[in-house]
Write a protein that holds these residues in place. Structure first.
Motif, PDB file in Angstrom:
ATOM      1  N   SER A  86       2.453  -4.432 -12.577  1.00  0.00           N
ATOM      2  CA  SER A  86       1.760  -3.223 -13.025  1.00  0.00           C
ATOM      3  C   SER A  86       0.531  -3.623 -13.846  1.00  0.00           C
ATOM      4  CB  SER A  86       2.690  -2.357 -13.881  1.00  0.00           C
ATOM      5  OG  SER A  86       2.870  -2.948 -15.164  1.00  0.00           O
ATOM      6  N   VAL A 144       7.299  -5.637 -10.743  1.00  0.00           N
ATOM      7  CA  VAL A 144       7.557  -4.659  -9.669  1.00  0.00           C
ATOM      8  C   VAL A 144       7.887  -5.420  -8.380  1.00  0.00           C
ATOM      9  CG1 VAL A 144       6.604  -2.719  -8.382  1.00  0.00           C
ATOM     10  CG2 VAL A 144       5.896  -3.089 -10.753  1.00  0.00           C
ATOM     11  N   PRO A 145       9.070  -5.138  -7.784  1.00  0.00           N
ATOM     12  CA  PRO A 145      10.119  -4.194  -8.197  1.00  0.00           C
ATOM     13  C   PRO A 145      11.080  -4.854  -9.186  1.00  0.00           C
ATOM     14  CG  PRO A 145      10.691  -5.138  -6.090  1.00  0.00           C
ATOM     15  CD  PRO A 145       9.353  -5.712  -6.449  1.00  0.00           C
TER      16      PRO A 145
END
Length: 426
Positions: A61, A144-145
Motif C-alpha cells: 500500500s 498486500v495481501p
C-alpha cells in the motif's frame, strides 16, 4: 519492546559501516528536509512459502507517515493497535490516520505519504519536514495481501546528541497488528478476540506451521524492506526572539549615577514646551518668580496703607500699589529671561533670596512595550511557512534607560500534507 531493542541490529550495522554521520545542530529554530526512500524485497526467491501470485499479487500500500515530537505515536510495538491502525492494516483505509495531526511542540509537524508499490519488489520515495521540537518520524505501509500485516517505524529520532543525522539505513521486519487471527497471506477475516498487542513477525514467531512467514530452518528473514533517510536541506528562522518581559520593578540607581554630568540636562539647551518635563520646569521657574515678586511687594508696602512712598530729589509722590507691582513684575521678568540665557543675575543676591529647594536630577527611563498580539496566518497554504506576531512601544527609552526589546517574533507553521508530489521540486 523498546525502540532501541527493535532497531538494535540496525544500530550495530550503522556503527560498523559509518552510515550514521554527524550533522548540524538541531535546535528549535532549525528546519530540516529529509528524503525517505522505501525499497522492498518481497520476492519469491527470498520468501517462497505461499508467495501470492494473483488475486491479488504481492504488493504494497502507500506509505503513510508523520514527523512529530515526543508525545505522539502512530503505533507502538507491544501495545494494542488503535482503531486507525486496525483499519489501515486490515483494509488499507487511512481516513482515521488523517485525523492524527495534533499540534504543539510534542504533536505532529508534517504529514506525508509515498505512492504504493504495485509489486513485491520496488521503490517509492517522498520528502518531509522536521524541526528541533518535532525531530521524530513514524511511518507504516501495509503488506498486500495479508490479514493485518504491515511494516513500520515507530518514533525514530533524527536528532542525535544535538546534531541532525545526515543519513541512516533501517532494515525492518513484518509486523502483526494483532487484530486478525489469520496465518496466511490470503486467509479470511477472522478477528482476534480479544485483540493482541502489536508484535514482530520473525522466521520463528508465530511458530505455527501454517504461518506464511514461518521458516524454522533459518535464524532470521532477509530484510523484507529497507528504509533510507537522508537530509537534503536545512533552514534557519529569519529571526528568533526570546525577549525578557518588561519588569514592573523600577530600576535602581546609585547617587553617583544620578549626579553624573551626562545624566543632567545641559544649561545651554533651551526647554521645549512640548515635552512634559520641560513644561514642569517652566512652571516651577514661573512660580519662583511669582514668590519673589510677592515677597518684594510685601516688604515695600507700608503696613496699614494702600500706597507706597517713592522718594525723589525734590518731591515726595505717592505711587499706586498696582503700578509698583507691575514695575516689579516687569523687572523680574527681564532678569528671568537673562537668567534663562545663561547670564548671571544679581537680583537674587540683592534681595538675599534663596531657592526653596534644589531641582531633582532627571533619572533614566526604561522602555515599556505592549503584550504580544495574535499570531498572523501562515505565510504558505502548501508546505512549511512562517507566522509572525508583533507588539508596540508604549513608552520609549530616555536618558540611558533600558532599550526596547524586539517587537517581532516568528515561528514555523504549515504542513506539506495537502500538497501534490511536485511540492519539493525546487
Amino acid at each position: 519492546m523498546t525502540l532501541l531493542a527493535f532497531f538494535a541490529p540496525v544500530y550495530l550495522l550503522l556503527g560498523w559501516c559509518g552510515c550514521l554521520s554527524e550533522g548540524r545542530e538541531c535546535g528549535g529554530s532549525s528546519l530540516g528536509v529529509y528524503e525517505l526512500k522505501v525499497e522492498t524485497g518481497w520476492s519469491r526467491e527470498a520468501f517462497p512459502k505461499q508467495y501470492p501470485e494473483w488475486r491479488p499479487p504481492a504488493q504494497w500500500s502507500k506509505v503513510v507517515g508523520r514527523s512529530h515530537g515526543t508525545s505522539f505515536h502512530l503505533f507502538r510495538v507491544g501495545e494494542a493497535a488503535t482503531e486507525g491502525l486496525k483499519k489501515f492494516a486490515e483494509l488499507g483505509e487511512t481516513a482515521a490516520f488523517d485525523q492524527l495531526t495534533q499540534g504543539g511542540d510534542g504533536g505532529v509537524l508534517d504529514s506525508f505519504s509515498a505512492p504504493p508499490i504495485t509489486q513485491g519488489v520496488g521503490v517509492t520515495q517522498t520528502q518531509f519536514f522536521v524541526d528541533g521540537n518535532h525531530s521524530r518520524v513514524s511511518l507504516v505501509s501495509r503488506i498486500v495481501p495479508s490479514p493485518d500485516w504491515f511494516i513500520g517505524v515507530d518514533s525514530f529520532d533524527l536528532c542525535a546528541d544535538g546534531q541532525w543525522i545526515e543519513s541512516v539505513v533501517l532494515e525492518v521486519d513484518p509486523l502483526d497488528a494483532g487484530t486478525d487471527n489469520g496465518f496466511t497471506f490470503t486467509s479470511p477475516n477472522w478477528p482476534s478476540i480479544p485483540p493482541k498487542p502489536i508484535s514482530r513477525i520473525t522466521s520463528q514467531n508465530p511458530s505455527h506451521p501454517a504461518n506464511s512467514f514461518y521458516y524454522p530452518d533459518v535464524d532470521q528473514h532477509p530484510p523484507i524492506a529497507t528504509l533510507y533517510l537522508a537530509k537534503v536541506r536545512e533552514y534557519q528562522l529569519a529571526q528568533v526572539f526570546s525577549p525578557p518581559a518588561p519588569s514592573d520593578t523600577p530600576t535602581r540607581y546609585t547617587s553617583a549615577e544620578l549626579t553624573r554630568p551626562s545624566s543632567r540636562p545641559s544649561p545651554s539647551v533651551r526647554p521645549r514646551p512640548d515635552r512634559v518635563e520641560d513644561r514642569e520646569q517652566e512652571m516651577e521657574r514661573q512660580n519662583e518668580v511669582k514668590n519673589e515678586v510677592e515677597n518684594e511687594v510685601s516688604n515695600s508696602i507700608l503696613p496699614g496703607r494702600d500706597m507706597t512712598v517713592a522718594e525723589t530729589d525734590s518731591t515726595t509722590t505717592p505711587t499706586p500699589k498696582p503700578t509698583l507691582l507691575n514695575s516689579l513684575v516687569n523687572r523680574y521678568k527681564k532678569k528671568y529671561r537673562k537668567n534663562r540665557k545663561g547670564r548671571k543675575s544679581g537680583a537674587r543676591r540683592k534681595l538675599g533670596l534663596r531657592r526653596a529647594g534644589r531641582r531633582r536630577p532627571r533619572v533614566p527611563r526604561d522602555c515599556r512595550v505592549t503584550e504580544w498580539g495574535e499570531w498572523s496566518p501562515c505565510s504558505k497554504t502548501c508546505g512549511i511557512g512562517e507566522q509572525m506576531r508583533t507588539r508596540a512601544v508604549l513608552r520609549p527609552s530616555r536618558r540611558g534607560g533600558r532599550p526596547c526589546p524586539p517587537l517581532k517574533e516568528t515561528k514555523w507553521c504549515g504542513s506539506s500534507r495537502d500538497c501534490d508530489h511536485r511540492y519539493f521540486d525546487w
